[in-house]
Write a protein that holds these residues in place. Sequence first.
Motif, short mmCIF file in Angstrom:
data_model
loop_
_atom_site.label_atom_id
_atom_site.label_comp_id
_atom_site.label_asym_id
_atom_site.label_seq_id
_atom_site.Cartn_x
_atom_site.Cartn_y
_atom_site.Cartn_z
N LEU A 40 0.94 -1.27 -0.11
CA LEU A 40 -0.01 -0.16 -0.13
C LEU A 40 1.06 1.20 0.19
O LEU A 40 0.69 2.05 -0.92
N ASN A 41 1.75 1.07 0.99
CA ASN A 41 2.50 2.42 0.98
C ASN A 41 3.74 2.48 0.06
O ASN A 41 4.33 3.80 -0.67
N ASN A 42 4.05 1.40 -0.55
CA ASN A 42 5.14 1.91 -2.05
C ASN A 42 3.91 1.64 -3.81
O ASN A 42 5.16 1.88 -4.59
N ALA A 43 2.99 1.82 -3.40
CA ALA A 43 1.94 1.68 -4.31
C ALA A 43 2.41 2.82 -5.39
O ALA A 43 2.10 4.00 -4.64
N GLU A 44 2.13 2.97 -7.50
CA GLU A 44 2.49 4.05 -7.69
C GLU A 44 1.18 5.00 -7.61
O GLU A 44 0.88 6.26 -7.95
N TYR A 45 -0.19 4.28 -7.78
CA TYR A 45 -1.24 4.78 -7.44
C TYR A 45 -1.81 4.36 -6.35
O TYR A 45 -2.02 2.77 -6.19
N VAL A 46 -2.61 5.32 -5.62
CA VAL A 46 -3.73 4.31 -4.96
C VAL A 46 -4.99 5.06 -4.47
O VAL A 46 -5.15 5.96 -4.53
N CYS A 47 -6.40 4.05 -4.84
CA CYS A 47 -7.40 4.57 -4.85
C CYS A 47 -8.47 4.00 -4.05
O CYS A 47 -8.09 3.04 -3.71
N CYS A 48 -9.34 5.23 -2.82
CA CYS A 48 -9.99 4.25 -1.98
C CYS A 48 -11.25 4.09 -2.01
O CYS A 48 -11.80 5.29 -3.31
N CYS A 49 -11.45 3.51 -1.62
CA CYS A 49 -13.31 3.32 -2.51
C CYS A 49 -13.93 3.64 -0.78
O CYS A 49 -13.65 3.41 0.50
N ASP A 50 -14.54 5.58 -1.24
CA ASP A 50 -15.00 5.83 -0.06
C ASP A 50 -14.75 6.17 1.14
O ASP A 50 -14.09 6.53 1.32
N ASN A 51 -15.31 5.33 1.68
CA ASN A 51 -15.28 5.69 3.70
C ASN A 51 -13.43 4.72 4.04
O ASN A 51 -12.92 5.31 5.42
N ALA A 52 -12.74 4.40 3.04
CA ALA A 52 -11.66 3.38 3.20
C ALA A 52 -10.65 4.63 3.24
O ALA A 52 -9.83 4.65 3.53
N ALA A 53 -11.11 5.79 2.82
CA ALA A 53 -9.98 7.21 2.77
C ALA A 53 -10.08 7.89 4.24
O ALA A 53 -9.04 8.74 3.91
N VAL A 54 -11.34 8.03 4.88
CA VAL A 54 -11.09 8.48 6.07
C VAL A 54 -9.57 7.18 6.64
O VAL A 54 -9.07 7.88 7.47
N THR A 55 -10.16 6.59 6.85
CA THR A 55 -8.99 5.60 7.72
C THR A 55 -7.47 5.70 6.78
O THR A 55 -6.88 6.00 7.69
N TYR A 56 -7.54 5.96 6.14
CA TYR A 56 -5.95 5.40 5.00
C TYR A 56 -5.55 7.31 5.45
O TYR A 56 -4.04 7.39 5.64
N ILE A 57 -6.72 8.16 5.53
CA ILE A 57 -5.74 9.83 5.89
C ILE A 57 -5.61 9.65 7.48
O ILE A 57 -4.54 10.16 7.75
N LYS A 58 -5.95 8.83 8.09
CA LYS A 58 -6.06 8.57 9.76
C LYS A 58 -4.86 8.09 9.80
O LYS A 58 -4.01 8.18 11.03
N ASN A 59 -4.26 7.13 8.64
CA ASN A 59 -3.43 6.92 9.12
C ASN A 59 -1.58 7.54 8.54
O ASN A 59 -0.63 6.88 7.92
N GLY A 60 -1.89 8.78 8.01
CA GLY A 60 -0.86 9.53 7.90
C GLY A 60 -0.95 9.86 5.67
O GLY A 60 0.49 9.89 5.87
N ASN A 61 -1.59 9.03 5.61
CA ASN A 61 -1.26 9.15 4.19
C ASN A 61 -2.24 10.46 3.03
O ASN A 61 -3.57 10.35 3.62
N ILE A 62 -2.21 10.44 1.81
CA ILE A 62 -3.42 11.12 1.26
C ILE A 62 -3.69 10.28 -0.09
O ILE A 62 -2.19 10.01 -1.19
N PRO A 63 -3.97 9.67 -0.27
CA PRO A 63 -4.87 8.86 -2.06
C PRO A 63 -4.74 9.35 -2.85
O PRO A 63 -4.73 11.54 -2.95
N ASP A 64 -4.41 9.41 -3.97
CA ASP A 64 -4.51 10.09 -5.25
C ASP A 64 -6.00 9.99 -5.63
O ASP A 64 -6.12 11.15 -6.49
N VAL A 65 -6.76 9.15 -5.93
CA VAL A 65 -8.42 9.95 -5.59
C VAL A 65 -8.81 8.95 -5.05
O VAL A 65 -9.20 7.86 -4.36
#
Length: 226
Positions: A40-65
């Motif tokens: 997940l951390n090394n992916a070229e492109y990260v796409c979050c499905c809807d509410n998964a973005a909240v958890t992803y950002i809480k873990n210190g990341n920013i999705p591409d979309v």
Amino acid sequence: MEENDDKTMNYPIITKDYKAGAVILAAGDYPKNEIPLCILNNAEYVCCCDNAAVTYIKNGNIPDVIVGDCDSLPKEFKEKYSDKLKVEVEQEFNDLTKATRFCISKGYKDIVYIGATGKREDHTLGNISLIVWYMQEFGIYPIMVTDYGYFVTAKGLNKFGSFKGQQVSIYNLDCKKINGTGFDWPTYAYQWIWQGTLNQATGNEFELDADGSYLVYRTFDAKDKL
């Protein structure tokens, strides 16, 4: 995956060093294992499905979309990350499929799914079955990674990287034959889902030759470490 001259595929062992073109993060259990976290951390492109973005950002990341109907996202969150949102309100397909279509439209075919299992069992079963549909409908070969192992879709004759003691489960989809080498127990065209579970690899590679499509699950660890 690498395609051989005879159109068979080589499926590598998935490790923390696997470099994914795109990762689609679903809203199931957020990964804890080092392997999905590194992918997940090394992916070229990260796409979050809807509410998964909240958890992803809480873990210190920013999705591409962020893709989905976005109905479960807080208003303030949607306003803050409005430049990341790709809202699709139609209800015929779920957010995982919407995210898959979006990544394909961006040119990504090497797609890894993380966070697609756990929480609701019906969602887990549905998501696992969807990667088979993606292979058949979109012509891609998805990988679904969990905290314990990974699913891949396949058809025909293929070789799979492995190691002695790796636990392997094979799920027949539409095959009348499944011939395997490199296993402790013989393979065949299983009629029931449970029949192909809990086989074991004998070395650093196994081969499956089938006349249709099937799903393969491999564990990260050997049996004596599980």
